[in-house]
Design an enzyme around this catalytic site. Structure first.
Site, PDB file in Angstrom:
ATOM      1  N   ASP A  46       0.761  -1.310  -0.039  1.00 11.73           N
ATOM      2  CA  ASP A  46      -0.108  -0.097   0.034  1.00 11.73           C
ATOM      3  C   ASP A  46       0.947   1.315  -0.044  1.00 11.73           C
ATOM      4  O   ASP A  46       2.205   1.137   0.350  1.00 11.73           O
ATOM      5  CB  ASP A  46      -0.916   0.075   1.226  1.00 11.73           C
ATOM      6  CG  ASP A  46      -2.216   0.899   0.957  1.00 11.73           C
ATOM      7  OD1 ASP A  46      -3.264   0.669   1.560  1.00 11.73           O
ATOM      8  OD2 ASP A  46      -1.975   1.746  -0.029  1.00 11.73           O
TER       9      ASP A  46
HETATM   10  C1  GLC Z   1      -4.313   4.448  -0.339  1.00 12.22           C
HETATM   11  C2  GLC Z   1      -5.251   3.226   0.016  1.00 12.22           C
HETATM   12  C3  GLC Z   1      -5.307   1.988  -0.895  1.00 12.22           C
HETATM   13  C4  GLC Z   1      -5.143   2.584  -2.238  1.00 12.22           C
HETATM   14  C5  GLC Z   1      -3.736   3.220  -2.359  1.00 12.22           C
HETATM   15  C6  GLC Z   1      -3.498   3.907  -3.754  1.00 12.22           C
HETATM   16  O1  GLC Z   1      -3.489   4.859   0.646  1.00 12.22           O
HETATM   17  O2  GLC Z   1      -4.834   2.554   1.494  1.00 12.22           O
HETATM   18  O3  GLC Z   1      -6.545   1.385  -0.798  1.00 12.22           O
HETATM   19  O4  GLC Z   1      -5.222   1.883  -3.249  1.00 12.22           O
HETATM   20  O5  GLC Z   1      -3.531   4.158  -1.442  1.00 12.22           O
HETATM   21  O6  GLC Z   1      -4.287   4.987  -3.788  1.00 12.22           O
END
Ligand code: GLC
Length: 738
Positions: A266
């Site tokens: 993430d």
């Molecule tokens: C965010 C979220 C995740 C998302 C990623 C890219 O912090 O936790 O669900 O897909 O970053 O945007």
């Protein structure tokens, strides 16, 4: 490209070029001008330009023309012409916005979610996108957590499994040979929804057994459905952050489940190993994430700036880099990017597909099936023809119906407000409308996400308030359109007090005091505490954030064009103090006994939620009876057939969702008081009755036991059938191993 060619390509790449494939940055930084390259975010990112010329993927860039340009310019710079992957969060639709996933999950219709996912994939693929950071399948039981809005399964792992499979299938249908599909990325592996106190990014501390029994099944269902990518969660499990959790990633995800796709962290989760206290510094974070199995470092320079020296220093084997890069190249190859790097990107297709009639119609159908009717005293709904209606409240004519994630790339276009939905079907003089107040007071605004800017507050608020009351006084029925703000949900939006904004609660009280028949439509992204409101009004309809066609769908239900069919996938609490509250809880050694203080419960509140899992009303009534099992002993290779009679005892046709729950009375570890194991939606005409049958199998009884074996244990069970998780007919049976 043949698999062998990929291996040959890998052999031609330098170590630095291979590492570059494992780096993902924001798309806007890819072609940053020199000033941004030196001073702005790109400067801060501090990645060597040679590495940037070869990175493997970007996120948050979109648009056919834009992505074709990015891909072309990148191809001129990159060493081997390996195409970029373009990834984005398309949580509930791309340009046609569908209801938020928590809403869609109330349809109890996996095929509908699969169709909605397919529409989103076609629209996004036409804009050049390859991978969707969806589905989010985290099991969620705490309404204080802002991200409950993102998961379709709600509090139930069984629903979560069905939806995970359906949505992955919807995104990836024909991935290798059609340009209208996208690779899915299931998230957030694992257990993110169990954050303590519902506080965003907070500690998750549950046993591996509970993780396996109650949180892992939806991720596994996505993997079993062929999901191409898995995203690691921000949180720890058993004290180890997921992006460094070798056991869950290499032993479980890849070992037990056989996942051979790409693992992406993430956003910045690899760097966050340091503030977690799980890594000493950048190099340590890079090492631990690579050893645990993270293939792509999203959003930071940790891999970019540390992996090469770790390999050259003998701290990590280059073979791990090769494995990760080969998985990334394999995904690009599966998407056909080596042969056609632009894939489905087409301005012509964008014009044809974005918010096309077919997708809008599907969005309207999905939104209507996602609404849940929680109260309808005296049958105020559906509104009768000729009724003078006052539509009051900040959501009366608001376009903010699409949920927080739909604002990632700018406000959705063409959203149908509730006022428009009603006006299109009602003669003008029968509908009057007034906002009464803003959705939020300025002091209640949460830090906005992405490009979202809060609208200016209403002018002359006192006059607006009085106008709303006066408008209501002139009507036969008041429809109050209230709700939390979309930016009060989603990521970074945990709330200690999940109620409607204060001004709206005051407006509802003053409207209700007028003594008119009052219907409330609630727009929200989480189960709100509606205790006060539900006691004051006649009818209560949860519309969630219903998307582009929200106004049409809610009007269809209010006016009786469609009957409400939604059933809750998450319990609505009586108070924040009850959270987390969910149906599949354990019994405890002192199950609740009224008037006995020394049993599990509160002195100031019931244990049961205000509205339970599986609950939802329709415009008719159903009666259950005649529950019978064809035998009372189940063995490994047999089934028990359960039959129950469901009768429509109302005046209108309706659709009922008949639910089957199972209870394992006694196990080597304690078991939930009930678990959803099957359901069937059935249409019944007024006066019609049907026998609904379910097959009970050994598979339904399996769980991770005290010995950490996944199996059914012999003993006593209960089979329960009914309209929701509280109102159930019960029959006992026994499971014997032979
Ligand atoms: C965010 C979220 C995740 C998302 C990623 C890219 O912090 O936790 O669900 O897909 O970053 O945007």
């Amino acid at each position: 490209m043949k698999e062998q060619k990929l291996k040959e390509l890998l052999e031609k790449m330098t170590l630095s070029e291979k590492i570059a494939q494992m780096v993902q940055i924001q798309g806007r930084l890819l072609n940053a001008g020199s000033e941004e390259a030196v001073t702005g975010p790109l400067g801060e990112l501090n990645i060597d330009p040679a590495m940037l010329d070869n990175i493997g993927s970007v996120l948050n860039a979109e648009g056919a023309e834009n992505l074709k340009r990015l891909q072309s310019e990148y191809a001129k710079r990159s060493a081997h012409g390996i195409p970029l992957l373009f990834m984005l969060d398309i949580i509930n639709g791309y340009k046609t916005i569908f209801p938020i996933p928590l809403a869609q999950g109330c349809s109890w219709s996996p095929e509908l979610l699969s169709a909605a996912a397919g529409a989103a994939a076609r629209e996004a693929a036409s804009s050049g996108l390859h991978v969707n950071f969806s589905p989010m399948v985290d099991v969620v039981r705490d309404a204080r957590w802002g991200r409950v809005m993102e998961t379709a399964g709600g509090e139930d792992p069984f629903l979560g499994e069905l939806y995970a499979e359906a949505v992955v299938r919807g995104y990836q249908r024909g991935l290798s040979d059609t340009e209208g599909a996208m690779a899915a990325c299931v998230k957030h592996f694992a257990g993110y929804g169990a954050a303590e106190a519902g506080r965003e990014y907070n500690t998750v501390d549950i046993t591996e057994r509970r993780l396996r029994n109650e949180y892992l099944p939806p991720y596994k269902a996505a993997v079993d459905a062929g999901c191409e990518m898995v995203m690691t969660a921000f949180n720890i499990v058993d004290g180890i952050p997921m992006s460094a959790n070798t056991h869950l990633m290499r032993d479980v995800l890849r070992g037990e489940w056989g996942f051979d796709g790409v693992v992406v962290s993430d956003y910045a989760a690899v760097r966050e190993l340091i503030p977690h206290g799980a890594a000493e510094n950048d190099a340590d974070a890079a090492k631990k994430a690579l050893l645990a199995g993270v293939d792509i470092d999203m959003g930071t320079n940790i891999y970019a700036n540390n992996l090469e020296s770790l390999v050259l220093g003998g701290e990590v084997p280059e073979s791990l880099i090769d494995e990760a890069v080969l998985r990334i190249l394999h995904l690009k190859n599966k998407l056909g990017l080596f042969e056609s790097p632009f894939r489905g990107a087409s301005e012509e297709q964008e014009l044809k597909l974005h918010r096309c009639v077919e997708h809008l119609s599907l969005a309207r159908e999905t939104a209507a099936r996602s609404c849940v009717l929680l109260k309808n005293d005296a049958g105020v709904l559906p509104l009768k023809p000729g009724t003078k209606i006052a539509l009051i409240g900040p959501y009366a004519n608001s376009e903010l119906l699409c949920g927080m994630w739909s604002h990632v790339l700018g406000a959705p276009q063409g959203t149908v407000t509730l006022e428009r939905g009603l006006l299109e079907r009602l003669p003008d003089e029968s509908l009057s409308s007034a906002p009464g107040c803003d959705i939020l007071e300025e002091c209640e605004q949460v830090p906005s996400a992405f490009q979202y800017k809060y609208p200016a507050p209403l002018s002359k608020p006192e006059e607006q308030w009085q106008k709303a009351l006066d408008t209501a006084k002139q009507a036969d029925v008041v429809v109050l359109a209230l709700g939390e703000h979309c930016m009060q949900t989603g990521e970074g939006a945990s709330r200690t007090d999940p109620r409607l904004p204060q001004k709206q609660r005051k407006l509802a009280r003053e409207i209700a005091a007028l003594g008119k028949k009052t219907v409330v439509v609630v727009f929200c992204g989480r189960p709100l505490d509606l205790s006060e409101l539900s006691a004051e009004v006649d009818s209560l309809l949860i519309a969630w954030f219903p998307g582009t066609e929200g106004g049409h769908a809610v009007a269809d239900i209010l006016l009786g064009e469609r009957s409400p069919v939604g059933r809750l996938n998450m319990s609505f609490p009586r108070a924040a103090g009850q959270c987390p509250v969910y149906y599949n809880h354990y019994s405890t050694g002192r199950p609740r006994q009224e008037k006995n203080r020394f049993t599990t419960g509160y002195s100031d509140c019931e244990n049961e939620p205000l509205y339970p899992f599986g609950f939802g009303l329709s415009y008719t009534n159903f009666k259950y009876g005649g529950l019978i099992l064809d035998k009372n002993v189940l063995t490994p290779n047999s089934t028990i057939t359960l039959r129950v009679v469901v009768e429509n005892v109302g005046e209108r046709p309706g659709e009922e969702t008949v639910q089957l729950y199972i209870r394992d009375i006694c196990g080597s570890v304690v078991r939930p008081v009930k678990e959803l194991r099957a359901f069937e939606r059935v249409e019944l005409q007024a006066g019609e009755k049907k026998v609904i049958s379910f097959s009970i199998t050994e598979q339904m009884l399996k769980f991770w036991t005290a010995d950490m074996v996944f199996c059914a244990e012999p003993g006593r069970f209960e089979a329960m059938a009914g309209p929701n998780s509280e109102n159930l007919l019960i029959e006992a049976f026994e499971y014997r191993e032979e």
